[in-house]
Each structure stands twice: as C-alpha cells, then as structure tokens.
Design an enzyme around this catalytic site. Structure first.
Site: not given
Ligand code: GLC
Length: 746
Positions: A285
């Site tokens: 993430d």
């Molecule tokens: C965010 C979220 C995740 C998302 C990623 C890219 O922090 O936790 O769900 O897909 O970053 O935006």
C-alpha cells in the site's frame, strides 16, 4: 575464448533473447525469461518501483525532481493516479525510451465507477444482487480501460465489523460468506473473460489482510486476532478472489499480531503464494514499505526493503525503499537474485498478458475513450445499481411510496441540492472529463414530479455545526406542504480512508431540525446519506419513514425519486449491523452464544448483557423492508440425517402477500449446535434474491453439503464434525421465519 568471439556470442545470445521476447507466438513464460536474461539488476529493480503521477495524491507525497529521467532510464515499472489516453500515452512514450523499452503499467483506484459513479461498495453490497454488482464492476472496467488504465486497486474485500472505521464504505460489510460472493463477482466484472481484453482491467484484492479489524476502529491501527478468526472470517473473501483468478493483491498498512502485513511472509508467501498458488503480484500500500520504520519492526529503509521483498511484497508503491536499497541488499547477500527474479517475472507476466509488449498503446485509443466515457447505457446501469442499494428501514402506516398526485412537497436538508456529495469517497475525478452530470436529489425530484407538483426547498441547516437560523424557513415551507422529505447525514468525506469517527451519530443539528419538522404534523420521509452505519436513535424512533441512501453515485437523484414514488420497490438488505449506540461496537450478527447468553433484553441477571442497553443492534444484518410483504412457508428437508458425502435438499415457499411486485432476499443460516470449538449461533450459508409479483408464490431450493458445515478447528483444519445443526430461513438474521434441525452423521 578471445574477446571478439565472446562479444559476438553475447550479441548473438542477446539477439536471440530479444527475438524470443518479441515473438508473440511464444508462451508468455518464455518471453518473460528471455527478457529477464537481458535485464540488469537495476532494470529489474525498476520494475518493482511504482510512483504516483503528479496530479492526484492518495497518500503522503514524495516529490522527485527527476521522475521523467527515472522513467526514461527504466527505473520505474508503474504509475498510479495517471488517467486518460493522452497522459498515459505520454508517459508510456517516455518509458519506451528505456534501453529495453519495457512499458509501464498504470494503476488507479477504480473503486465504484470511473466517470460513471456507482453506489459506494457498502451500499451496493446491500443489493445482494451478484449480477448487478458484477455489471457495475464491468462498466467501471470498460470506462477506465478506455481511459488508459490497466489495473484497478479494487475490490476492497476487508470484512468490517466496526462502523467507526471510515473504510467500511469500500467493502461488503461483516459477513464472510456474502463478502466472498461479492468479491468473486467484482473480480469477474473488472477482469472480464480474461486479462488482456482492452475492455478489462487487472483487479487487486485489498487490503491483505484484516485491515477492517483495526483496534478502536481507528484507521491504520494494529490488529490482534487468533489465526482461527483470521482464517474463518477475514481470509475467505481474499481466497474467493484467488478462485476468480485475480491478477494482483495489495497488502494492508496494519500489523497483525505484531507483524506488518507488508512484510508478513505467513500471509504473502505461506498462504497466498504457496497454499493458494497465487501467480499474480503483490503491491504494497502507499508507502507501507517505508512505514515499517514507524511500526518499529525495522530500523531503516534498508531493512524495510529487505523484510518486504523477502516476505513476498513484489512492488513498492511510493516508498522508494526498493529503488534505493535492493541493489545493495543483493550485493550484501541479504536478498537473493531468485527473490528479485520471482517478483520481476510476476510483474512482467502481467504486462505481457495485458499485451503491452506487443502494443504499449493498446489502451490509449482516443475514440474508444470518447465513446465509452459517454456511453448512454452506463447511467442506466448506475441508476439500477443505485435503486437496488437503497434500504427501506422504516415505513410506518405505509407512508411510502408517496403519491405522484401530491400537490406540494417540501424537500429540506443540507444534502438536497448537493451534487458531488452523492459520489461518496473514492470517486474518480477524470481530468478534463466533465463529471458534473451527477443527478442531485433535488433534480431527481424535479424530473419525477416537478411538472405538476409544487416543490419547495430549504436547506434548513448545515451538516455540521449548531447554526439553527435556517430552521424557520424549513418549518415554514413544511407547513405549506402535503409531505416533507428531509435529506440528512454525513459529508461524503466523513467516511473513507483516514476518516474514522469516535461518535457515529448524525452530525450537527440535523436531528433537531427533524424534530421541528415533525412538530408541524406533516408526514416526513427521512433520507440518510452516509458511507457507514450511523447511530440515529431520535430519527429511528420518531420519523415515520426512513430510507438509507448511502452515497449512490451519478444517478442518485433519479434512483431516490424512483423509490420515493414507487417506480422501484426497495429490495436492499443491510450487510452490516447498525448499532443502537457506539458503545455496542464491535457488533455483528454471527456471534458466539457464551456461557451466559443474553437471549433477550429482559434477563440481564448474570448474563452477557449490558445493564444500560440492549445487546441487539438497531437494525440487524440482513434487514431491509419492502413496499410489499412476504410469507415464508413449507420448509422441507429431503432428509434429517446426512453423511459427509451427501447433501440435503432444502425447499421453502415464498409468497408475496402485499399489493406491490417486489424482490425478497431469502437467507439461509446454520447453527452448529456442538463443536470441538464454540460455533456462532448463526452463519449465513446461502441466499436467493427473487422477484415475486403481488400474490405470487414460488418455491426456492437450497442444497446443504459438507462444505457449508465445515469450519477451521483449533488446529486450523477445515472440518465438518458430526452432530446436530439448526437450519434457519429468514428475512434477516433476526427475522427467522422457519426453522428445522438435521444431523450430520459420520
Ligand atoms: C491508499 C489506500 C489504497 C489505495 C492506495 C493508492 O493509501 O490505502 O486503498 O489503493 O493508497 O491510492
């Protein structure tokens, strides 16, 4: 061997590899191997590095002065938050200038629609309509792939039992059985028949794992649970995505039992890649690799990169730990080349499957983008999904549906004329594309009856704050109306990522406004807009009619008007328990009996009850009303004993006993009365959603096999144990209409 011959040999070999890599008739595995034989360590590590584009940030931003040069040099394998055929083509052109011309893969949070916005996933899950859910994901895939996107960071499949957590809006609620069915449908919708179709995108199961069990409902907080609970409740939807052949996973931010998911080899290697045989790739993430320093499980970025790549996290989103440390880690012998190669080959395999090596611009067709982002069918699909997501919570005296012959209607509240609020969190603002064609709630009403009814509007109050100065005007127009519709709730950014709330009441003075409107003696229908279950004791006790409208997306206004005036009979049922008070949280239907069960609110004496409140939610899992009524009868079991290799046929007759045609979601729950470990008092094990005309009866059939009786025992073995089971057929988890018992025998 002299240098000239060696040089010739290398050139010949490389030429061979390159021709293999480009040979479209070769198996992808061969093409990947050939390409990797040409890649330097630095180029391999470049494929494991994902950067954010400069438009939109969905996490803490790190600015790079030389992002373009890094991409030109093959140091970046993927971009996220880069949309549109023009912009993706521009970055792709730059990436193809790298030595081996390896194309970028573009990822985007296409969570509930792209240009056409669908209901937030939690709302949509209340439709229990797997075909409709798959279709909305399919539509989102068609639009986003037409706009240069290869890969969506969806479906979010986190089981959630704590509505303080803002991200409940992204998932499918509290139940692993329903959550697994919905997860499977969404993957099928996003990926279509197969990865590589230009109207499909790679899906991404997130957030792996147990992110929804954050302590206190506080986003990113720690998770502490038994492996048994993890396997029984939180992993099943992820396994369902693997069964649907999902192309990617995203690890979660949280630590589980002290180990951050980003570097959790039990999750990423033992379970996902080994036991489940997952062949796709895992992306971290946002920044989660580097954030392990904050977790305190590593000392620095060097250790963070080492822990994450060795645990099975293949791509580093935005932390730069892989880019800055993996070369040294390989040189230091801390990370093997086989580990690097496994991660790189997983990512390159998906790029080959997408066809990006044969045509890096095959998702950059401007005409197709124009056509699909303006496809007139998509709003119709969104409207149908939105209508099916609206939950009828209360309808005293059958106030709803409202008559279309009403002369004057007062539509009051801070969300009546809101436009973008209807999109909820995780909507996509497609740069350069007008997303303003959202049908507001006011517009929906105008279109429905504006040509013959007098519509009065007052905001009444804000969503937050104590300003009551708008009450007088609202009361005044309510007094002139035949009926009042009050639209209240949260702001759309009060749920979503990093939007946990310690108090999940309806904010501000909105319920006070309701009280004033009820005092006019006029019939009041309340619409509650939110991304989570809210607590609204005054409203639920005093308003005669309540519709839970979530955030319904582009077609919100039309869908709400369809339900208000009976052009659609609401059929949705809750997929998360609605607490009576925040103090009941965590609250969910599938609980254990305990040694001193509080079967009802009267016997609190030495039972597992609160002294000051019921243990039951205000609205339970599976609850939702209709404009009609349904009778359940004739529960029949083919036998009351079954062996493990047999199954029991179950049939039940459902009759529409009201005057409206309507859909009913018939739920089948089981209770394993005695097990080697305690078993929940009920578990959803099947359901059917069926349309019945007024007066129509239909017999519904289910089959109970060993799989439905199985669970993870204390040794994490998936077993079905002999003994008695109760079977309950219900209109909700508490509204059990018919019951029987059977026995599993050895
Ligand atoms: C965010 C979220 C995740 C998302 C990623 C890219 O922090 O936790 O769900 O897909 O970053 O935006």
């Amino acid at each position: 061997m002299n240098k000239a011959i060696l040089f010739l040999l290398v050139v010949t070999l490389n030429a061979g590899y390159l021709s293999n890599c480009n040979a479209q008739n070769k198996p992808i595995s061969q093409r990947v191997d050939s390409l990797m034989k040409l890649m330097t360590l630095e180029e391999k590590i470049g494929q494991l590095n994902q950067y954010n584009d400069d438009w939109l940030a969905t996490g803490p931003v790190t600015l790079d002065a030389n992002k373009k040069e890094q991409i030109q040099n093959g140091q970046v394998g993927s971009l996220l938050n880069c949309m549109g055929t023009a912009r993706t083509a521009a970055w792709q052109k730059i990436a193809l200038q790298s030595r081996l011309h390896i194309p970028l893969i573009f990822g985007q949070d296409v969570i509930h629609g792209f240009k056409t916005t669908f209901p937030i996933p939690l709302g949509e899950s209340c439709s229990w309509d797997l075909d409709a859910i798959e279709l909305s994901a399919r539509t989102a895939a068609v639009e986003s792939s037409a706009s240069g996107i290869h890969w969506t960071f969806a479906p979010m499949v986190d089981i959630a039992r704590d509505p303080r957590w803002g991200r409940v809006m992204e998932g499918s609620g509290e139940d692993p059985y329903l959550g697994s069915k919905i997860a499977y449908a969404r993957v099928k919708g996003f990926q279509g028949d197969k990865i590589g179709e230009t109207n499909s995108v790679i899906a991404c199961a997130k957030h792996y794992a147990a992110y929804g069990a954050a302590i206190g409902g506080r986003d990113y907080n720690s998770v502490d649970m038994s492996d048994r609970l993890l396997w029984e409740v939180y992993l099943p939807p992820f396994k369902a995505t693997v069964d649907a052949n999902i192309g990617s996973f995203m690890n979660s931010f949280n630590d589980i039992n002290g180990v951050p998911s980003t570097a959790n080899s039990y999750l990423l290697r033992d379970i996902l890649k080994d036991k489940w045989g997952f062949k796709g790739f895992v992306v971290s993430d946002w920044g989660s690799v580097g954030e392990m320093i904050n977790h305190g499980s590593v000392k620095n970025e060097y250790e963070a990169a080492e822990a994450a790549i060795n645990a099975g996290c293949d791509m580093d989103m935005e932390s730069r730990c892989y880019k800055n440390n993996l070369v040294q880690l390989v040189k230091d012998g801390k990370v093997s080349m086989s580990t690097i190669d496994d991660a790189v080959s997983r990512i390159l395999t998906k790029k080959f499957e997408l066809g990006l090596f044969d045509d890096p611009f095959r998702f950059c067709n401007r005409e197709r983008e124009e056509k699909e982002l303006n496809n007139p069918e998509h709003p119709k699909i969104a409207r149908d999904a939105a209508r099916k997501s609206i939950v009828l919570l209360k309808n005293e005296g059958n106030l709803l549906p409202l008559s279309k012959n009403l002369k004057t209607i007062a539509f009051i509240g801070p969300l009546v004329k809101a436009v973008k609020e209807n999109k909820g969190f995780w909507d996509v603002e497609v740069p350069g594309v007008d997303s303003g064609y959202i049908v507001s709630q006011w517009e929906g009403l105008e279109k429905k009856i504006g040509n013959h009814a007098k519509l009065l509007y007052a905001k009444g109050c804000n969503i937050e704050g104590t300003d009551r100065s708008g009450f007088a005007e609202a009361i005044n127009i309510a007094s002139q109306a035949d009926a009042v519709i009050l639209s209240i709730g949260e702001r759309r950014d009060m749920s979503g990522e990093a939007r946990s709330r310690s108090n999940i009441g309806i904010p501000g003075v909105q319920e006070e406004l309701l009280k004033e409107l009820l005092a006019t003696g006029k019939p009041v229908v309340v619409l509650i807009n939110a991304g989570r279950p809210l607590v609204f004791r005054y409203t639920s006790d005093n308003a005669p009619a309540i519709l839970y409208t979530w955030w319904l997306g582009s077609e919100a206004g039309d869908a709400i008007a369809d339900v208000l005036f009976g052009d659609y009979n609401p059929s949705a049922k809750l997929t998360m328990s609605f607490p009576l008070s925040t103090g009941q949280i965590p609250i969910y239907y599938s609980h254990f009996n305990t040694g001193r069960p509080a079967q009802n609110d009267d016997n609190r004496f030495y039972t597992s009850a609160y002294t000051d409140l019921s243990i039951y939610p205000k609205y339970e899992f599976g609850y939702g009303l209709s404009y009609t009524t349904f009778k359940y009868s004739d529960l029949k079991l083919s036998q009351n004993k079954m062996k493990k290799d047999e199954n029991i046929k179950v049939s039940v007759t459902i009759t529409n006993t009201g005057k409206y045609d309507g859909e009913e979601i018939v739920q089948l729950y089981l209770h394993d009365l005695v097990g080697s470990i305690t078993r929940p008092t009920e578990e959803l094990k099947d359901f059917r959603k069926l349309m019945l005309k007024a007066g129509e009866s239909r017999t519904v059939e289910f089959a109970i096999d060993k799989e439905k009786l199985s669970f993870f025992n204390k040794n994490l073995q998936w077993v079905a144990e002999p003994g008695e089971f109760d079977i309950m057929i219900g209109a909700s988890s508490r509204d059990i209409r018919l019951k029987d018992r059977f026995e599993l025998v050895d």
